[in-house]
Structures are given as structure tokens and as C-alpha cells.
Write a protein that holds these residues in place. Structure first.
Motif, mmCIF file in Angstrom:
data_model
loop_
_atom_site.group_PDB
_atom_site.id
_atom_site.type_symbol
_atom_site.label_atom_id
_atom_site.label_comp_id
_atom_site.label_asym_id
_atom_site.label_seq_id
_atom_site.Cartn_x
_atom_site.Cartn_y
_atom_site.Cartn_z
ATOM 1 N N GLY A 163 1.077 -1.097 -0.109
ATOM 2 C CA GLY A 163 0.024 -0.008 0.009
ATOM 3 C C GLY A 163 0.820 1.372 -0.053
ATOM 4 N N PRO A 164 1.900 1.560 0.884
ATOM 5 C CA PRO A 164 2.499 2.622 1.230
ATOM 6 C C PRO A 164 3.400 2.906 -0.399
ATOM 7 C CG PRO A 164 2.663 1.585 3.052
ATOM 8 C CD PRO A 164 2.032 0.687 2.194
ATOM 9 N N MET A 216 3.218 6.100 -2.443
ATOM 10 C CA MET A 216 4.491 7.078 -2.879
ATOM 11 C C MET A 216 4.489 6.979 -4.403
ATOM 12 S SD MET A 216 6.802 8.556 -1.765
ATOM 13 C CE MET A 216 7.676 8.687 -0.492
ATOM 14 N N ALA A 217 4.334 5.874 -5.378
ATOM 15 C CA ALA A 217 4.491 6.058 -6.724
ATOM 16 C C ALA A 217 3.620 6.873 -7.257
ATOM 17 C CB ALA A 217 4.295 4.701 -7.307
ATOM 18 N N PHE A 218 2.319 6.864 -6.792
ATOM 19 C CA PHE A 218 1.091 7.702 -7.245
ATOM 20 C C PHE A 218 1.674 9.444 -6.922
ATOM 21 C CE2 PHE A 218 -2.765 10.258 -6.152
ATOM 22 C CZ PHE A 218 -3.240 9.922 -7.478
ATOM 23 N N ALA A 219 2.094 9.502 -5.671
ATOM 24 C CA ALA A 219 2.435 10.807 -5.342
ATOM 25 C C ALA A 219 3.515 11.285 -6.222
ATOM 26 C CB ALA A 219 3.031 10.851 -3.799
ATOM 27 N N LEU A 220 4.566 10.611 -6.466
ATOM 28 C CA LEU A 220 5.773 11.225 -7.437
ATOM 29 C C LEU A 220 5.181 11.393 -9.012
ATOM 30 C CD1 LEU A 220 8.562 8.773 -5.908
ATOM 31 C CD2 LEU A 220 8.077 11.032 -5.612
ATOM 32 N N LEU A 221 4.257 10.480 -9.245
ATOM 33 C CA LEU A 221 3.637 10.812 -10.696
ATOM 34 C C LEU A 221 3.002 11.994 -10.435
ATOM 35 C CD1 LEU A 221 2.449 7.100 -11.541
ATOM 36 C CD2 LEU A 221 4.575 8.651 -12.893
ATOM 37 N N LEU A 222 2.096 12.249 -9.355
ATOM 38 C CA LEU A 222 1.448 13.555 -9.381
ATOM 39 C C LEU A 222 2.293 14.631 -9.372
ATOM 40 C CD1 LEU A 222 -1.593 14.245 -9.096
ATOM 41 C CD2 LEU A 222 -1.256 14.213 -6.896
#
Length: 60
Positions: A33-34, A38-44
Motif C-alpha cells: 500500500g505505501p 508513494m508511486a502515485f505521489a511522485l507521478l502526481l
């Protein structure tokens, strides 16, 4: 320069930065999950930066 594009890019950058800061010390190896967050946050964050650059470079 379209002000809506700049606002959207800034919001994406701030939201991604907040999520990346929130999950910065998570254990990525033991929980999936984390790592996904984190991958979603970096892509965002990357999308926000690219949106800001495109909004500033290409004046409409």
C-alpha cells in the motif's frame, strides 16, 4: 499563459508533495500500500511540474 492550467499544475504539485512527504518513511518492502501511494505521489508531482512548465513556456 492560461491561469487555469497553472492553478491545476500547482494543486497537483502540492498534493503530490504532501503525499510524498507523508509516506517518506514507510516500509515499502513489507507492505504494498505505501509503495503504491508513494508511486502515485511522485507521478502526481511530476505531472504537476510538467503542467507548470508547459503553462509557462507555451503562452496561449
Amino acid at each position: 499563459m492560461d491561469w487555469k492550467l497553472l492553478v491545476i499544475g500547482a494543486v497537483m504539485l502540492v498534493a503530490g508533495g504532501f503525499l510524498a512527504w507523508r509516506f517518506r518513511q514507510s516500509k515499502f518492502g513489507s507492505e504494498p500500500g505505501p509503495g503504491c501511494a508513494m508511486a502515485f505521489a511522485l507521478l502526481l508531482m511530476l505531472t504537476g511540474v510538467m503542467t507548470l512548465v508547459v503553462g509557462l513556456v507555451f503562452r496561449t
